[in-house]
Design a protein around this motif. Structure first.
Motif, PDB file in Angstrom:
ATOM      1  N   CYS A 140      23.925  25.996  70.906  1.00  0.00           N
ATOM      2  CA  CYS A 140      25.163  25.801  71.217  1.00  0.00           C
ATOM      3  C   CYS A 140      25.973  26.832  70.331  1.00  0.00           C
ATOM      4  CB  CYS A 140      25.494  25.084  70.220  1.00  0.00           C
ATOM      5  SG  CYS A 140      24.916  22.577  70.406  1.00  0.00           S
ATOM      6  N   LYS A 141      25.626  27.752  69.808  1.00  0.00           N
ATOM      7  CA  LYS A 141      26.702  28.927  69.851  1.00  0.00           C
ATOM      8  C   LYS A 141      28.322  28.308  69.656  1.00  0.00           C
ATOM      9  CE  LYS A 141      24.354  31.957  72.964  1.00  0.00           C
ATOM     10  NZ  LYS A 141      23.049  31.503  73.349  1.00  0.00           N
ATOM     11  N   PRO A 142      28.416  28.431  68.573  1.00  0.00           N
ATOM     12  CA  PRO A 142      29.419  27.619  68.231  1.00  0.00           C
ATOM     13  C   PRO A 142      29.855  28.502  67.989  1.00  0.00           C
ATOM     14  CG  PRO A 142      27.523  27.023  66.189  1.00  0.00           C
ATOM     15  CD  PRO A 142      27.333  27.416  68.118  1.00  0.00           C
ATOM     16  N   LYS A 143      31.920  27.988  67.772  1.00  0.00           N
ATOM     17  CA  LYS A 143      32.757  29.092  67.745  1.00  0.00           C
ATOM     18  C   LYS A 143      33.368  28.040  67.098  1.00  0.00           C
ATOM     19  CE  LYS A 143      32.590  30.717  72.855  1.00  0.00           C
ATOM     20  NZ  LYS A 143      31.521  29.158  73.372  1.00  0.00           N
ATOM     21  N   GLU A 144      34.422  29.651  66.239  1.00  0.00           N
ATOM     22  CA  GLU A 144      35.526  28.641  64.665  1.00  0.00           C
ATOM     23  C   GLU A 144      36.040  27.643  65.815  1.00  0.00           C
ATOM     24  OE1 GLU A 144      37.641  30.936  61.560  1.00  0.00           O
ATOM     25  OE2 GLU A 144      37.142  32.579  63.009  1.00  0.00           O
ATOM     26  N   LYS A 149      34.492  22.302  62.434  1.00  0.00           N
ATOM     27  CA  LYS A 149      34.681  20.971  62.217  1.00  0.00           C
ATOM     28  C   LYS A 149      33.523  20.096  62.751  1.00  0.00           C
ATOM     29  CE  LYS A 149      37.984  16.448  62.923  1.00  0.00           C
ATOM     30  NZ  LYS A 149      38.812  16.533  63.442  1.00  0.00           N
ATOM     31  N   VAL A 150      33.233  19.482  61.455  1.00  0.00           N
ATOM     32  CA  VAL A 150      31.755  18.714  61.796  1.00  0.00           C
ATOM     33  C   VAL A 150      31.816  17.355  61.385  1.00  0.00           C
ATOM     34  CG1 VAL A 150      29.332  18.878  61.354  1.00  0.00           C
ATOM     35  CG2 VAL A 150      30.383  21.212  60.937  1.00  0.00           C
ATOM     36  N   ILE A 199      25.778  24.646  58.721  1.00  0.00           N
ATOM     37  CA  ILE A 199      25.481  25.961  58.673  1.00  0.00           C
ATOM     38  C   ILE A 199      26.584  25.730  59.880  1.00  0.00           C
ATOM     39  CG2 ILE A 199      24.480  27.438  60.611  1.00  0.00           C
ATOM     40  CD1 ILE A 199      21.457  26.778  59.529  1.00  0.00           C
ATOM     41  N   ALA A 200      27.423  24.666  60.653  1.00  0.00           N
ATOM     42  CA  ALA A 200      28.707  24.792  61.400  1.00  0.00           C
ATOM     43  C   ALA A 200      29.490  25.102  60.450  1.00  0.00           C
ATOM     44  CB  ALA A 200      28.473  23.560  62.099  1.00  0.00           C
ATOM     45  N   LYS A 201      29.516  24.475  59.804  1.00  0.00           N
ATOM     46  CA  LYS A 201      30.786  24.917  58.679  1.00  0.00           C
ATOM     47  C   LYS A 201      30.803  25.863  57.538  1.00  0.00           C
ATOM     48  CE  LYS A 201      33.461  22.252  57.135  1.00  0.00           C
ATOM     49  NZ  LYS A 201      34.314  22.010  58.095  1.00  0.00           N
ATOM     50  N   TYR A 239      18.611  26.282  62.756  1.00  0.00           N
ATOM     51  CA  TYR A 239      19.735  27.704  61.985  1.00  0.00           C
ATOM     52  C   TYR A 239      19.289  27.755  63.853  1.00  0.00           C
ATOM     53  CZ  TYR A 239      20.252  32.960  61.549  1.00  0.00           C
ATOM     54  OH  TYR A 239      20.484  34.478  61.267  1.00  0.00           O
ATOM     55  N   PHE A 240      18.309  28.385  64.706  1.00  0.00           N
ATOM     56  CA  PHE A 240      18.161  28.806  66.106  1.00  0.00           C
ATOM     57  C   PHE A 240      19.008  27.621  66.935  1.00  0.00           C
ATOM     58  CE2 PHE A 240      15.191  31.706  64.008  1.00  0.00           C
ATOM     59  CZ  PHE A 240      15.601  32.775  63.896  1.00  0.00           C
TER      60      PHE A 240
END
Length: 287
Positions: A94-98, A125-126, A118-120, A87-88
């Protein structure tokens, strides 16, 4: 457990996290019959004082929050240290964006599978990298990864280019070594890398560590950012992370899986099996 053993002497109780029941207590914060998480090591019973000094690379003992009807063993994985690591480590570093592309190595492990899920949830896209066809099938068919690469049978550099032709935005690194150098060299400008582990080196003497290409050119010309972390740094947000993981699980957005070994005497074999990639999800031992 494996990398931490390099700095503890022979004869010391093997480290490890436990979910345990309190059978006697003189501390109102740890009432009798409550269930606690603690890094108590490989032992069947433990007397501890929560006020004693603790290694700042380990998690302090705490009473488990309610998991409802879900197994208490999830306090060791999905709702525990690996859960918050995913999670953290993903969201804060990484602070992924949509619509960004996220790659995770060790993707079928306790941390990696949650990183991808979590990325999904965040609309990414994972792509997962794992070590067997069965693991890759589980990642894509059951828990929602877009793609999975079996690094033992597929040319990772070619397959990754096929799945992410425009490059990778975020890489959650559990393995290090040559595999990670391949991913890093296929990242996009301003990519972010969260370094959680280095599985490829844990069982190798320093002289045999994998030799990797220069990574500095990729970091300079693509302006990449890489950060390693130990999850206890997020202790002040610990229960916020667990609460969010529980909410997503209740909503059906997160799935969990455990590989359970029965018997205290089988703990060494369970550790060996995990290091050989025989587990899917969190490896736990029921004592």
């Amino acid at each position: 457990m494996r990398p931490y053993t390099e700095r503890i002497p022979v004869g010391v109780t093997m480290i490890g996290g436990q979910v345990a029941k309190v059978i006697e207590s003189n501390d109102a914060n740890f009432p009798k019959d409550s269930f606690v998480y603690g890094t108590f090591g490989w032992r069947t019973h433990k007397i501890f004082n929560a006020n004693d000094g603790n290694d700042n690379t380990l998690i302090k003992p705490y009473v488990l929050p309610s998991f409802g009807d879900l197994p208490l063993s999830l306090g060791l994985g999905h709702f525990g240290m690996p859960g918050n690591t995913a999670y953290f480590g993903l969201l804060d570093i990484c602070k992924p964006k949509e619509d960004e592309v996220v790659v995770v190595s060790g993707a079928a492990g306790a941390v990696g599978n949650l990183v991808g899920q979590i990325a999904k949830i965040k609309g990414c896209k994972v792509i997962g990298i794992a070590g067997s066809d069965d693991k890759c099938t589980w990642l894509t068919k059951e828990i929602g990864f877009d793609h999975a690469i079996n690094y033992k049978t597929e040319p990772v550099h070619k397959t990754l280019k096929q799945y992410a032709p425009d490059g990778v935005d975020c890489y959650f690194d559990n393995v290090g070594g040559e595999l990670s150098s391949i991913v890093i060299n296929q990242m996009r400008d301003f990519g972010r890398i969260s370094v959680c582990g280095s599985i490829s080196s844990y069982n190798l003497p320093y002289s045999d560590w994998p030799k990797v290409p220069f990574l500095q050119p990729a970091f300079v010309f693509k302006q990449l950012k890489m950060e390693g972390f130990l999850v206890p740094r997020y202790w002040n947000k610990w229960f916020d992370g667990l609460a969010q993981l529980k909410q997503w699980t209740d909503e059906g957005k997160l799935q969990y899986r455990e590989t359970v070994t029965e018997g205290f005497e089988n703990m060494p074999q369970a550790l060996i099996d995990m290091l050989e990639g025989k587990n899917v999800g969190k490896a736990v031992v029921k004592v």
